[in-house]
Every structure is written in C-alpha cells, then in structure tokens.
Design a protein around this motif. Structure first.
Motif, mmCIF file in Angstrom:
data_model
loop_
_atom_site.group_PDB
_atom_site.id
_atom_site.type_symbol
_atom_site.label_atom_id
_atom_site.label_comp_id
_atom_site.label_asym_id
_atom_site.label_seq_id
_atom_site.Cartn_x
_atom_site.Cartn_y
_atom_site.Cartn_z
ATOM 1 N N SER A 36 0.979 -1.242 0.204
ATOM 2 C CA SER A 36 0.044 0.039 -0.015
ATOM 3 C C SER A 36 0.829 1.338 -0.093
ATOM 4 O O SER A 36 2.196 1.215 0.832
ATOM 5 N N GLY A 37 0.481 2.150 -0.681
ATOM 6 C CA GLY A 37 1.152 3.676 -0.703
ATOM 7 C C GLY A 37 2.752 3.404 -1.144
ATOM 8 O O GLY A 37 3.485 3.819 -0.620
ATOM 9 N N PRO A 38 2.877 2.747 -2.493
ATOM 10 C CA PRO A 38 4.190 2.473 -3.014
ATOM 11 C C PRO A 38 4.731 3.704 -3.489
ATOM 12 O O PRO A 38 4.151 4.749 -3.873
ATOM 13 N N SER A 39 6.230 3.732 -3.449
ATOM 14 C CA SER A 39 6.993 4.705 -3.970
ATOM 15 C C SER A 39 6.860 4.696 -5.602
ATOM 16 O O SER A 39 6.438 3.861 -6.198
ATOM 17 N N VAL A 40 7.561 5.682 -6.336
ATOM 18 C CA VAL A 40 7.276 5.844 -7.725
ATOM 19 C C VAL A 40 8.103 4.659 -8.249
ATOM 20 O O VAL A 40 7.968 4.015 -9.297
ATOM 21 N N LEU A 41 9.417 4.553 -7.429
ATOM 22 C CA LEU A 41 10.355 3.149 -8.083
ATOM 23 C C LEU A 41 9.505 1.918 -8.053
ATOM 24 O O LEU A 41 9.589 1.261 -9.219
ATOM 25 N N VAL A 42 8.762 1.715 -6.886
ATOM 26 C CA VAL A 42 8.027 0.505 -6.937
ATOM 27 C C VAL A 42 6.846 0.335 -7.985
ATOM 28 O O VAL A 42 6.774 -0.627 -8.612
ATOM 29 N N VAL A 43 6.338 1.592 -8.416
ATOM 30 C CA VAL A 43 5.363 1.318 -9.389
ATOM 31 C C VAL A 43 5.771 0.978 -10.694
ATOM 32 O O VAL A 43 5.298 0.302 -11.389
ATOM 33 N N VAL A 44 7.000 1.721 -10.907
ATOM 34 C CA VAL A 44 7.717 1.437 -11.968
ATOM 35 C C VAL A 44 8.122 -0.063 -12.322
ATOM 36 O O VAL A 44 8.131 -0.621 -13.205
ATOM 37 N N LEU A 45 8.525 -0.409 -10.944
ATOM 38 C CA LEU A 45 9.060 -2.007 -10.985
ATOM 39 C C LEU A 45 7.605 -2.794 -11.255
ATOM 40 O O LEU A 45 7.603 -4.041 -11.687
ATOM 41 N N TRP A 46 6.485 -2.339 -11.102
ATOM 42 C CA TRP A 46 5.335 -3.050 -11.098
ATOM 43 C C TRP A 46 5.118 -3.371 -12.656
ATOM 44 O O TRP A 46 4.872 -4.250 -13.148
#
Length: 471
Positions: free
Chosen positions: A355-365
């Motif tokens: 929940s509430g991921p960072s921009v980097l995590v979203v990119v990794l998604w």
C-alpha cells in the motif's frame, strides 16, 4: 513472377482495398481493445452499479461467449456468406455494448458482456478467415500482418480510452461509443465487403463439448460468490470435474473442439496445448491489475489501465523478436524458458505489492508485468509452429495450428474464473487478495516448464536432423 510477394502496403491501404482492410482490421481491433477498455473501467463500473463479487465474471462471460462463437466462424461464413457473417458479428457486438451501457445493475451488465463476447469472437475469427476471400493473393501476407497488428494496437487504445473515461468518473459513454463504431462499420460492410458464395456446411457443431466447457467455467465462477468454505470447495471441485469430463469426451467425440490428432499416440500436440493453456493462465490476472493499481498504488484510472495492459504489451512486443529465432538450441530455451519467465514476473510483482508504494516500486510493477508477458511472447510463436509440425497430414496440421487459439481462449476463460476465487480468499484485504492471486498463478506458470520440456524432448526423439520446431 510470384504473385504472392508483390503486394505493397500502399496498395492494401489505397482506394481499392482500404475499405475492406478497415473492416477486417477494425473488427479485430474492437475485440482486442474492448478487453482493456473494460478492465480499465471496472473499478468505476462496480463503484456505480455494484457487484464487486462478480468482478471476475465480467471477463469470464466475455471469454466463454467468445470461445463458443469462435467455433462457429467457419460454419457461419460458409452458410451465410461474408456480408451476413460480418453484419451478425458487428450487430451482436453493438447490441452487447448497448445492453452494457444501459445496464442498471451487474446482472444486466454481465448479459451485455456475454452478447458482446459472441460478437467479438466472430469478429476475431472473421478477421483472419476472410483475408483469403476478400483480398487478392498478392496482399494476403500484408492483410494478415495488418490484422495481427491490431492486437498490439488494442493494448494501447483500450487502456487509453478506458483511462480517459475513468478519469472523469464515467463509463457508460465508453460503451455507447462502441455502439456507434459498430454501427458505422456495419454500413461500411454493406458498401464495400465482397459477397462470397454460400454452401452447406459439412462440419458438425461440437454441442456436447461446448456445454461441458461452459458448465465447467460457470461452476468455477460460482465458486467466487458462494459462501467461503465448503461451498467454495464443492463448486470448485465440480467445475474442475466437468473440465476433466470435457477432456475425456474430446478424446472420442465425433464433433470435437480440439483436433482429433491431439490425443493420438506419439504426438507432441497434447504437450503443446497444455503449455499454451498454462501460459494463457497468466492472462487471468489482467482483470484485477487495474483494481490493484488504484486501490494499493493510488494510481489514476489512466495509469492503472496501462498497468493492466503491461503484461499483454510484453507479450506482443517480445514475440516479434522471438519469432526470428532459428537455432534449435535457442528455440528450445525460449519454449522452456517462457513459462519460467512468466512465473518469475508474476512472483516478483506479487512480492512488490504494498500500500502506498513509491514511484520506483510502481515503475517496477510495470517492469515485472512486462517481463511476465514476455514469458508468453518468447514461447508462443514456436509453440504455434510446433503444433503445425506435430502431424504429417497437411489438413490435420492446419487444424492443429488453429487449435492454438481455441485452447488459449478456453484457458483464459478458466483462469479468469479462478482468479475471482483466489481474490475472494484474500478479502477484505486487497493486498492479501493480490498476493493470493499472483503467487498461485506464478506457481501454475512454473509447472508449464514441464510440458514445454516434453515438447522439445518429443521433437528431438522423432527427428535425426534439424528440429521442425525451428522451421
């Protein structure tokens, strides 16, 4: 001079053949983009008319109807001719879209999706079946490339359109737009599509197989809405049991969905279809990925829509590169590595859920989903060739190759239904639902490496020279 190679894109898209190309490509594009348009809008739709428990059913209803109608493409085209076949396809698609747009609740919406799926399955099949009849031989290759490219275009158009409508919190106009487009293409069909001869069809409708298949998928879907516990387990077991009965019936049925050679001793075709089916299971996650993106990542509907299409985008792009592989050792690695890469991509995406991921995590998604899709793409072209080369008879080989799409649709329908069950297991936590779905599907994908290995082993055992997998 070889007339099959002198056609050009300029000729295909010129004044004479452009209207025909628009019909063929437009039908497939509507089918392809509608999948991602709907998944992008689903959070908005259930927020408006309710029915969160039937979330997965929106995909299942569409896919099951597509499976059934795809089996009837050849029969309808033969008995009704090209113009009537296309008018029926666009008419059903438009009617389904209209029902969905006007639906007051989830039940009517599901009915609309089913009608839309019947039309969509016909459109996808006709797009390929009519190339030979509607275009001169010199343009066949260009026509096939144009139609195939529409699946990739749909990966972009669907989530973009769905995201824009979702951004404004509306969804009915999106389905209304599909009605208008279907009506316009029906007018084009009447004006430009060449009439083809009608004749009696010699192929029997595989009625029993279709009833068994539909019942099996329906029971798995029911498992996602019955009370958790014994009822869920019971309906799931019945659904899987009906699926097993379907396979047993196919082995001896006179009118079957799968080619008869599938179950012949010594053929690798059954392993090809099993691998294709397992790869198709990854597609079942797509309906829920935009929901996870909005609920866990606080993404806008537009970005969540593209996140949902990342898997298919990876599949579409990677197969264009993989298809050029010719060395036997490389092809074997691609076929076996495809399910493994799909498993790794889904598992990595599951690990990254928070929940509430960072921009980097979203990119990794996006990266992990793209990689998962690439697992399908690197293996798929070679599986199609393996199906074609698994039998010696040309007519049976053609049926075996066509069966790839049938198996893919059937497996996608099953996976969409099972996805709803797994998401239910994690409720009320969206994070738990995401992990249940992704880890189980990753494990299923990993199992696919075994039948993929059996394909390469079967081919090697039958050949003493260069494997036909690479032809």
């Amino acid at each position: 001079m070889n007339t099959t190679t002198n056609g050009s894109w300029r000729e295909l898209l010129g004044r004479t053949y452009a209207p025909v190309a628009v019909v063929l490509a437009g039908g497939v594009l509507m089918e392809a983009s509608t999948v991602y348009l709907t998944t992008s809008l689903l959070p908005t739709i259930v927020g408006d008319i309710g029915g969160a428990g039937f979330y997965a059913w929106t995909m299942t209803a569409f896919l099951v109807a597509s499976v059934i109608s795809s089996m009837l493409v050849s029969r309808i085209l033969t008995t009704r001719g090209s113009m009537i076949a296309y008018l029926l396809a666009f008419g059903l698609f438009g009617l389904g879209s209209l029902i969905a747009a006007a639906s007051p609740g989830i039940g009517v919406f599901l009915a609309g999706r089913a009608v839309q799926g019947f039309g969509g399955g016909l459109l996808a099949g006709l797009g390929y079946a009519l190339i030979q009849r509607a275009l001169p031989e010199r343009l066949w290759a260009k026509g096939a490339a144009l139609v195939s490219a529409m699946w990739g275009v749909g990966n972009l158009v669907g989530p973009a359109a769905g995201g824009v409508f979702g951004q404004f919190g509306v969804w009915r106009p999106a389905f209304g737009l599909l009605v208008v487009l279907a009506a316009v293409l029906m007018i084009v069909v009447v004006r430009v599509l060449p009439r083809t001869e009608r004749s009696a069809s010699s192929s029997a409708v595989p009625g029993i197989s279709l009833v068994l298949l539909t019942s099996a998928v329906a029971m798995v879907s029911v498992a996602s809405i019955v009370p958790a516990g014994i009822a869920t387990a019971a309906t799931l077991i019945v659904g899987l049991g009906l699926g097993a009965v379907f396979v047993l019936h196919e082995r001896t049925a006179k009118a079957a969905v799968l080619p008869r050679v599938t179950f012949a001793p010594g053929t690798a075709l059954k392993w090809v279809y099993l691998t294709v089916g397992i790869l198709a299971f990854g597609i079942g996650t797509e309906a829920f990925i935009p929901l996870f993106g909005q609920e866990l990542g606080a993404l806008s509907p537009l970005l969540a829509g593209f996140l949902g299409a990342a898997l298919s985008l990876g599949w579409s792009l990677s197969q264009t590169v993989s298809a050029s592989a010719e060395r036997p050792a490389v092809v074997r690695r691609l076929v076996i590595g495809g399910p493994a890469l799909l498993a790794v991509g889904l598992a990595a995406y599951a690990v990254l859920q928070q929940s509430g991921p960072s921009v980097l995590v979203v990119v990794l998604w996006f990266v992990t989903l793209f990689a998962a899709g690439a697992g399908i793409g690197i293996a798929f072209p070679h599986l199609a060739v393996a199906a074609f080369s698994s039998v010696g008879d040309e007519e049976e080989a053609s049926k075996a190759s066509a069966g790839i799409n049938t198996v893919f649709l059937m497996a996608s329908a099953f996976s969409a239904a099972l996805a709803g069950v797994l998401v239910k297991l994690g409720e009320p936590s969206v994070l738990s639902s995401a992990r249940w779905l992704l880890f189980v599907f990753a494990a299923a994908a990993l199992i696919g490496a075994f039948p993929a290995w059996r394909i390469t082993r079967s081919r090697a055992a039958r050949q003493t020279e260069e494997p036909q997998l690479t032809h």
